[in-house]
Design a protein around this motif. Structure first.
Motif, short mmCIF file in Angstrom:
data_model
loop_
_atom_site.label_atom_id
_atom_site.label_comp_id
_atom_site.label_asym_id
_atom_site.label_seq_id
_atom_site.Cartn_x
_atom_site.Cartn_y
_atom_site.Cartn_z
N ALA A 32 55.34 34.83 38.48
CA ALA A 32 54.40 33.87 38.71
C ALA A 32 54.37 33.01 40.00
CB ALA A 32 54.55 32.76 37.68
N PHE A 33 55.48 33.14 40.73
CA PHE A 33 55.63 32.56 41.78
C PHE A 33 54.94 33.44 43.11
CE2 PHE A 33 58.46 29.22 40.13
CZ PHE A 33 57.59 28.22 40.63
N GLU A 34 55.38 34.92 42.78
CA GLU A 34 55.10 36.02 43.67
C GLU A 34 53.48 36.20 43.62
OE1 GLU A 34 56.70 39.56 42.29
OE2 GLU A 34 58.63 39.08 42.89
N LEU A 35 52.77 35.78 42.52
CA LEU A 35 51.49 35.66 42.59
C LEU A 35 50.71 34.75 43.56
CD1 LEU A 35 50.68 36.40 39.08
CD2 LEU A 35 50.50 37.92 40.64
N LEU A 36 51.18 33.75 43.95
CA LEU A 36 50.84 32.90 44.97
C LEU A 36 50.62 33.42 46.14
CD1 LEU A 36 52.86 29.58 44.00
CD2 LEU A 36 50.47 30.07 43.70
N GLY A 37 51.37 34.43 46.53
CA GLY A 37 50.89 35.47 47.71
C GLY A 37 50.04 36.43 47.67
N ASP A 38 49.36 36.74 46.56
CA ASP A 38 48.61 37.75 46.21
C ASP A 38 47.19 37.28 46.38
OD1 ASP A 38 47.01 39.80 44.91
OD2 ASP A 38 48.46 40.23 43.50
N SER A 39 46.35 37.80 47.51
CA SER A 39 45.13 37.26 47.47
C SER A 39 44.21 37.72 46.62
CB SER A 39 44.75 37.98 49.06
OG SER A 39 44.47 39.29 48.93
N ASP A 40 44.16 38.80 45.80
CA ASP A 40 43.51 39.23 44.88
C ASP A 40 43.59 38.12 43.59
OD1 ASP A 40 42.48 41.56 46.27
OD2 ASP A 40 43.95 42.70 45.20
N PHE A 41 44.73 37.79 43.31
CA PHE A 41 45.09 36.94 42.15
C PHE A 41 44.50 35.33 42.77
CE2 PHE A 41 47.59 33.51 40.50
CZ PHE A 41 47.31 33.51 38.93
N LEU A 42 44.67 35.25 43.75
CA LEU A 42 43.96 33.68 44.18
C LEU A 42 42.48 33.78 44.17
CD1 LEU A 42 46.46 32.96 46.99
CD2 LEU A 42 46.67 32.00 44.79
N PHE A 43 41.88 35.03 44.66
CA PHE A 43 40.46 35.12 44.15
C PHE A 43 40.22 34.58 43.07
CE2 PHE A 43 36.84 37.84 43.48
CZ PHE A 43 36.07 37.25 43.96
N ASN A 44 40.72 35.46 42.16
CA ASN A 44 40.49 35.26 40.70
C ASN A 44 40.64 33.89 40.21
OD1 ASN A 44 39.70 38.11 39.69
ND2 ASN A 44 41.82 38.72 40.15
N VAL A 45 41.53 33.24 40.48
CA VAL A 45 41.86 31.82 40.17
C VAL A 45 40.47 31.10 40.72
CG1 VAL A 45 43.22 29.75 40.50
CG2 VAL A 45 44.26 32.00 40.00
N ARG A 46 40.18 31.29 41.96
CA ARG A 46 39.22 30.46 42.39
C ARG A 46 37.88 30.80 41.84
NH1 ARG A 46 40.27 32.06 47.21
NH2 ARG A 46 38.76 33.65 47.66
N VAL A 47 37.63 32.03 41.18
CA VAL A 47 36.21 32.51 40.73
C VAL A 47 36.50 31.48 39.07
CG1 VAL A 47 35.33 34.16 38.99
CG2 VAL A 47 36.07 34.74 41.64
N THR A 48 37.61 31.39 38.39
CA THR A 48 37.73 30.81 37.27
C THR A 48 37.41 29.09 37.47
OG1 THR A 48 39.13 32.41 36.37
CG2 THR A 48 39.11 29.97 35.43
N LEU A 49 38.03 28.80 38.62
CA LEU A 49 37.96 27.29 38.73
C LEU A 49 36.54 26.73 39.17
CD1 LEU A 49 41.30 26.34 40.60
CD2 LEU A 49 40.56 26.03 38.32
N THR A 50 35.85 27.76 39.95
CA THR A 50 34.43 27.51 40.34
C THR A 50 33.55 27.51 39.23
OG1 THR A 50 34.71 28.79 42.43
CG2 THR A 50 32.52 28.23 41.51
#
Length: 246
Positions: A32-50
């Motif tokens: 879970a902490f490693e995913l904080l450095g994953d740009s694809d994962f962060l993009f997906n989080v941003r899509v959901t929050l949008t």
């Protein structure tokens, strides 16, 4: 929570449960902490929050005025009550296939579903808040010649505000659940739910599934905590009033 963490860790480390199905809790947390450095994962989080943000803003813009109208004008409430009671029990998740066919994918599908699901708690809390307004205060303003709209703005709306805030907080959780669920069940597009769904289709993908789920829960917890703190600060007078009344 600590018991579940320990049980998962022991079952995984002892080999009682296959690690591909239930990785140790420490491995899930580390991932879970490693995913904080994953740009694809962060993009997906941003899509959901949008999608969550747009859905919540539109739901508030619709449900609060509608709740004020229905709570203030009994004739309108009576006229639309049957329609409201027909629509309210329909599960939002059940509308996902229909929304996918009619609206396609992405925000154009997610946002309307979030709005539909989030409107109900805001709507009914607004109406309930209006019913809780002190009738003496309303009658006093009417005696001094204030119009119905002025009474609504000066007395009813401020008194109902804590209930509206509670409805928004409940709707925020529902909106996030629906955003992630829509992404998982739709099977296409982007978002945190889509990340979880795609992770479940690859070998040893349960680690990412669980890590993504942890982040979904963490985001929900953060949102709820922020809203609770804001609610407590903005409406301290309401809590004091309730404590005094009890």
């Amino acid at each position: 929570m600590a018991v579940l963490f320990l049980a998962s860790e022991l079952l995984g480390r002892a080999g009682i449960v296959d690690r591909s199905y239930l990785p140790p809790a420490s491995s899930v947390t580390a991932r879970a902490f490693e995913l904080l450095g994953d740009s694809d994962f962060l993009f997906n989080v941003r899509v959901t929050l949008t999608a969550w943000t747009f859905g919540m803003l539109i739901a508030i813009a619709i449900a609060v005025p509608l709740g004020l109208l229905l709570g203030s004008v009994p004739a309108v409430n009576t006229a639309v009550r049957a329609i409201v009671e027909f629509l309210r029990p329909i599960p939002s998740v059940a509308l996902i296939p229909l929304a996918g066919l009619l609206l396609g994918s992405g925000l154009s599908m997610e946002v309307p579903l979030i709005v539909y699901a989030s409107c109900w708690p805001i709507l009914f809390n607004t109406m309930y808040g209006l019913h809780d307004v002190d009738p003496t205060a309303k009658e006093t303003l009417r005696t001094f010649g204030f119009s119905r709209l002025q009474v609504l703005v000066k007395v009813s709306l401020p008194s109902a505000a804590p209930f509206i805030a509670t409805g928004i907080r409940l709707a925020a959780a529902i909106a996030l659940i629906l955003a992630v669920s829509t992404e998982i069940l739709s099977g296409f597009g982007d978002g945190l739910g889509m990340f979880i769904a795609q992770a479940g289709t690859v070998p040893d993908g349960n680690l990412d599934v669980l890590a993504g789920t942890i982040w979904a829960g963490s985001i929900g917890l953060i949102i709820n905590t922020v809203l609770v703190q804001a609610e407590n600060r903005a409406f301290r007078w309401h809590k004091a009033q309730r404590s005094g009344a009890s």
